[in-house]
Design an enzyme around this catalytic site. Structure first.
Site, short mmCIF file in Angstrom:
data_model
loop_
_atom_site.label_atom_id
_atom_site.label_comp_id
_atom_site.label_asym_id
_atom_site.label_seq_id
_atom_site.Cartn_x
_atom_site.Cartn_y
_atom_site.Cartn_z
N HIS A 54 12.39 -45.74 45.67
CA HIS A 54 13.80 -45.45 45.35
C HIS A 54 14.55 -46.72 44.94
O HIS A 54 15.76 -46.81 45.12
CB HIS A 54 14.52 -44.81 46.54
N SER B 59 22.98 -64.16 22.72
CA SER B 59 24.11 -63.37 22.29
C SER B 59 24.96 -64.22 21.35
O SER B 59 25.11 -65.42 21.56
CB SER B 59 24.94 -62.94 23.50
N LYS C 125 23.88 -66.17 27.51
CA LYS C 125 22.98 -65.02 27.60
C LYS C 125 21.55 -65.32 27.13
O LYS C 125 21.33 -66.01 26.16
CB LYS C 125 23.51 -63.85 26.75
#
Ligand code: ARG
Length: 474
Positions: free
Chosen positions: A175, A296, A302
């Site tokens: 999960h 980016s 980034k």
């Protein structure tokens, strides 16, 4: 030339309106509409099967000669002419024409220009219907060889990392919540198993597709005494297919191929997702090399995991291609229908996409760098050794359900005071059960936890190494 440009050039070159189509125009009294001609053509995309088409023609011509339907001179002319055609295409000097509709008629048309009447005799006892079915099988058979080779290359990369990181501790998740500590090597070996099944699926589909439909002709077979065993063996097929109607209309092999591809891409998308999560600042488990990432244009900080993201995205089109083929074949009456021409674009797109994704993955995976401390610290969070404490209590003769309850309470205490189980004192732990003694701390460590899972398929480093050794032998 780009595919698009080539396609638009082809589409704008319409038939000279002096005559009807030379391949089938006999019963026609007017020229095909120029748009219809372009609309029904497939040469823009089926030309990629030219080598297979020529191989099929060589085999067919030799067979016709063997049964004395084609004389020696004609056979020689055809074989020499086909060599020239193949060379012209290979050298980019071949003039593909939409007026000749598809790869089959383009090659036959050019052959006839080169060798005259012998070229016109090649189509004796065959049809484009068995021809195209043969070509696709030959084409896919070859593609599967390179796909399987590339899966194996990726598997080697996975094995190398698994070996390097056989004892590297990280959290295992269910999960996406920390569940139990595992080793990174063990995680990699899970990927290895997924890929092993993928390779097997492609090989299995290749074996079933390796039958020769050549000789089924249009749908019913032919009145010539053809030798289908011979053409099948010349083309490296296991045997001729058994029923002519089925032979020209069956596209199961294409569906099976796309289905194996969809499952492979599903696996790659799952691996991609893990690489993306692991390389995020929040997880920070791995570093992907710069050459597989991009930046980016607005945010200077980034570094984006573009390659795995794109592979994850491409899974959509491969799944879509499978659905396209299933829908294409649904409810089609026997035998060949023009609908079948629509099998090629999804199929070829699948071949190209799978090749690209496998290449990217096989290049990228060996370059993954693990951040050991971050993985280790993350495994310490989330009470990952809670099951080990329960197992400890079971060894001290408590029923598992009672042990589960006791550990649950200890975890609740850990949550409220912000401590892992291994950070609680012996006295604190003993509040929950007097069976807990000093030796409990051995099972509460991450190392103890992974080493304890020492059986076939378990996460213990020793087992991971055994699994790797076994994989290397195969
Ligand atoms: N271009 C066709 C295809 O890809 C070849 C077979 C055409 N047969 C026919 N009878 N129109 O399916």
């Amino acid at each position: 030339m780009s595919d698009k440009k080539q396609q638009s050039d082809l589409l704008s070159s319409s038939t000279p309106n002096s005559a009807t189509n030379p391949a089938w125009g006999g019963r026609f009294s007017e020229q095909t509409d120029a748009f219809v001609e372009a609309f029904t053509a497939s040469v823009q995309f089926d030309q990629r099967m030219y080598r297979q088409d020529i191989a099929g023609s060589r085999a067919h011509a030799k067979m016709l000669n063997k049964i004395k339907v084609l004389c020696d001179e004609d056979l020689t002319a055809i074989l020499t002419g086909l060599d020239t055609v193949e060379q012209e295409i290979h050298d980019g000097k071949f003039n593909w024409s939409v007026a000749r509709e598809d790869v089959h008629m383009n090659i036959e048309g050019r052959l006839t220009e080169l060798v005259g009447d012998a070229g016109k005799r090649l189509h004796t006892g065959r049809s484009r219907n068995d021809q195209v079915a043969t070509d696709i099988r030959l084409y896919l058979r070859e593609q599967i060889d390179s796909i399987v080779e590339e899966i194996k290359r990726l598997q080697q990369g996975v094995l190398d990392i698994a070996e390097q990181e056989a004892a590297t501790i990280m959290p295992g998740f269910t999960h996406l919540q920390v569940a139990q500590p595992i080793t990174f090597g063990h995680h990699m070996m899970a990927w290895y198993e997924m890929l092993k099944r993928d390779a097997m699926r492609f090989v299995d589909c290749q074996q079933r597709m390796n039958m020769s439909p050549l000789g089924a002709a249009a749908l019913a077979g032919t009145s010539y005494p053809i030798d289908r065993e011979y053409t099948a063996s010349v083309l490296g097929f296991t045997a001729p297919t058994q029923n002519s109607l089925d032979s020209v209309s069956d596209r199961d092999f294409a569906i099976e191929f796309c289905s194996a591809a969809a499952i492979l891409l599903t696996h790659l998308s799952r691996m991609s997702e893990e690489l993306i999560i692991w390389s995020s600042a929040q997880f920070n488990f791995i570093e992907l090399p710069d050459r597989f990432c991009t930046g980016s244009s607005i945010m200077p900080q980034k570094k984006n995991p573009d390659v795995p993201e794109l592979v994850r995205g491409k899974t959509g089109r491969v799944n879509g291609n499978l659905i396209s083929l299933l829908t294409l074949m649904k409810s089609q009456p026997l035998a060949y229908n023009k609908d079948n021409q629509e099998d090629k674009e999804p199929l070829f797109d699948t071949v190209d996409t799978v090749a690209g994704c496998l290449r990217a993955f096989a290049d990228m995976v060996p370059a993954i760098k693990c951040k050991h401390t971050n993985m280790y610290n993350a495994a310490k969070q989330g009470f990952s050794t809670a099951t080990d404490l329960a197992d400890y209590l079971v060894r001290k003769k408590l029923p598992f359900r009672d042990a589960h309850e006791i550990v649950g309470k200890a975890v609740a205490m850990g949550v409220s005071c912000g401590k892992d189980l291994s950070e609680l004192t012996l006295e604190e732990l003993q509040q929950f059960s007097d069976k807990i003694e000093k030796d409990v701390f051995e099972v509460l460590t991450l190392e103890g936890s992974v080493e304890a899972r020492n059986h076939i398929g378990g996460t213990a480093p020793e087992q991971v190494k055994k699994a790797i050794a076994l994989a290397r032998q195969s």
